[in-house]
Design an enzyme around this catalytic site. Structure first.
Site, PDB file in Angstrom:
ATOM      1  N   ASP A 132       7.092   5.772  -3.271  1.00 41.50           N
ATOM      2  CA  ASP A 132       6.575   5.846  -1.673  1.00 41.50           C
ATOM      3  C   ASP A 132       7.878   5.789  -0.873  1.00 41.50           C
ATOM      4  OD1 ASP A 132       3.916   6.012  -2.787  1.00 41.50           O
ATOM      5  OD2 ASP A 132       4.210   3.913  -2.924  1.00 41.50           O
TER       6      ASP A 132
ATOM      7  N   GLY B 186       0.769  -1.155   0.088  1.00 44.36           N
ATOM      8  CA  GLY B 186       0.132   0.007   0.023  1.00 44.36           C
ATOM      9  C   GLY B 186       0.923   1.155   0.024  1.00 44.36           C
TER      10      GLY B 186
ATOM     11  N   ALA C 116       9.554   2.444  -5.261  1.00 44.78           N
ATOM     12  CA  ALA C 116      10.446   3.253  -5.294  1.00 44.78           C
ATOM     13  C   ALA C 116      10.011   4.599  -4.708  1.00 44.78           C
ATOM     14  CB  ALA C 116      10.992   3.432  -6.631  1.00 44.78           C
TER      15      ALA C 116
ATOM     16  N   ARG D 137      11.639  11.798 -10.411  1.00 41.23           N
ATOM     17  CA  ARG D 137      12.050  11.577 -11.965  1.00 41.23           C
ATOM     18  C   ARG D 137      12.677  10.107 -12.017  1.00 41.23           C
ATOM     19  NH1 ARG D 137      15.387  16.162 -14.195  1.00 41.23           N
ATOM     20  NH2 ARG D 137      14.317  15.333 -16.003  1.00 41.23           N
TER      21      ARG D 137
ATOM     22  N   ALA E  45      15.009   7.172 -12.435  1.00 40.16           N
ATOM     23  CA  ALA E  45      16.337   7.092 -12.785  1.00 40.16           C
ATOM     24  C   ALA E  45      16.971   8.384 -13.037  1.00 40.16           C
ATOM     25  CB  ALA E  45      16.588   6.140 -14.102  1.00 40.16           C
TER      26      ALA E  45
END
Length: 315
Positions: free
Chosen positions: A257, A31, A255, A225, A227
């Site tokens: 969150d 979540g 990634a 953004r 990478a």
């Protein structure tokens, strides 16, 4: 911090193993809001999660995982009539995932203003309210719960953080852009992916977009953004940018969150903008380098070692 939303059960295949031929599935929970809550707890800050789960084994697993990580779940509700949401993630490659959701009429979609009022009735001294665009897109009652919490936080002078977190498969996704714009003038922190900028501004350049959005209400606008790293612009005119850390991607989900958790933890510490971005990118790198949405989130000691502020040897 107080956050609200849906947390589900999740089954994940091995990389390159499609569901139709998979022999093993890894069970966990997932979540957006609960990932942020777990991330903050690991980095030494208090977090309360409010949501609804079913009276089933997946619901019990959700509450168990959150409680085990130190997240306050006292105000979570168990619904005996609806099931806990579930999703299956097929890791076709390390950076490409196919997700199948089973959350229609889920217990999580029954989150309502009464759940929020129950949490607010007990004075917890919350220092931040964190919301995402997922909750209002789940159901009308979820949207109303977000509005009630925003209004209550404003009246109590509690800072509000909002992550656009667009999910096109949800029932209310068509109104996601309008809802995000509705909140802009009353929130303190905005998190938005560079692929979501078109939902809240006509600017296409991330730097100009962040500055333009910061002039419309939020004190801080953070553009994630991937990478390419992240940047932040403030209403005071400051701008900072941080590249992403090089990492071998194992599972890219979670990634964004994780980044938010790292950024908010550094903000709670009173650290400058560039360090907030740095903490966010470290937390995101730890997550994408491991399996699961939240399992790889760093502790404070882990993060400080990665940031160069602590020893790399544990004694």
């Amino acid at each position: 911090m107080l956050t609200i939303g849906e947390t589900m059960g999740v089954a994940v295949t091995e990389v390159g193993d499609p569901l139709r031929t998979a022999r093993e599935l890894r069970l966990s929970t997932a979540g957006a809001e609960s990932t942020v809550a777990i991330g903050l707890r690991r980095l030494g800050h208090a977090a309360t999660w409010v949501g609804v789960v079913g009276e089933d084994e997946l619901g019990a697993r959700v509450l168990r995982d959150l409680a085990a990580e130190g997240v306050d779940t006292r105000f979570a509700r168990v619904d005996p009539e609806r099931p806990t949401g579930f999703m299956i993630r097929e890791l076709r490659t390390a950076d490409y995932t196919r997700v199948s959701y089973y959350r229609e009429c889920s217990a999580g979609s029954r989150l309502c203003p009464a759940d929020i009022e129950a949490a607010l009735a007990v004075n917890q001294g919350f220092d931040l309210v964190h919301l995402t665009g997922i909750t209002p897109a789940l159901s009308e009652s979820g949207a109303q719960a977000v509005r009630v919490l925003v209004e209550s936080a404003r009246q109590a002078s509690i800072p509000i953080s909002f992550d656009v977190n667009y999910r096109g498969t949800l029932p209310g996704s068509a109104g996601a852009a309008a809802f995000a714009k509705e909140l802009l003038s009353g929130i303190d922190l905005l998190f938005v992916g560079d692929d979501e900028l078109a939902m809240v501004t006509e600017e296409t350049d991330p730097h100009r977009a962040a500055r333009e959005l910061a002039a419309r209400g939020p004190a801080e606008v953070v553009v994630k953004r991937g990478a390419a790293g992240a940047l932040v612009a403030t209403a005071a005119g400051d701008l900072a940018e941080q590249p992403a850390l090089p990492v071998r991607v194992v599972d890219a989900i979670g990634a964004g969150d994780s980044f938010t958790a790292g950024y908010l933890a550094a903000r709670f510490d009173g650290r400058p903008l560039i360090e907030r971005l740095r903490w966010g990118t470290i937390a995101a790198a730890c997550t994408v380098g491991t399996h699961g949405d939240w399992e790889g989130l760093p502790t404070r000691a882990d993060l400080l070692r990665r940031a160069g502020g602590g020893p790399n040897t544990v004694r």
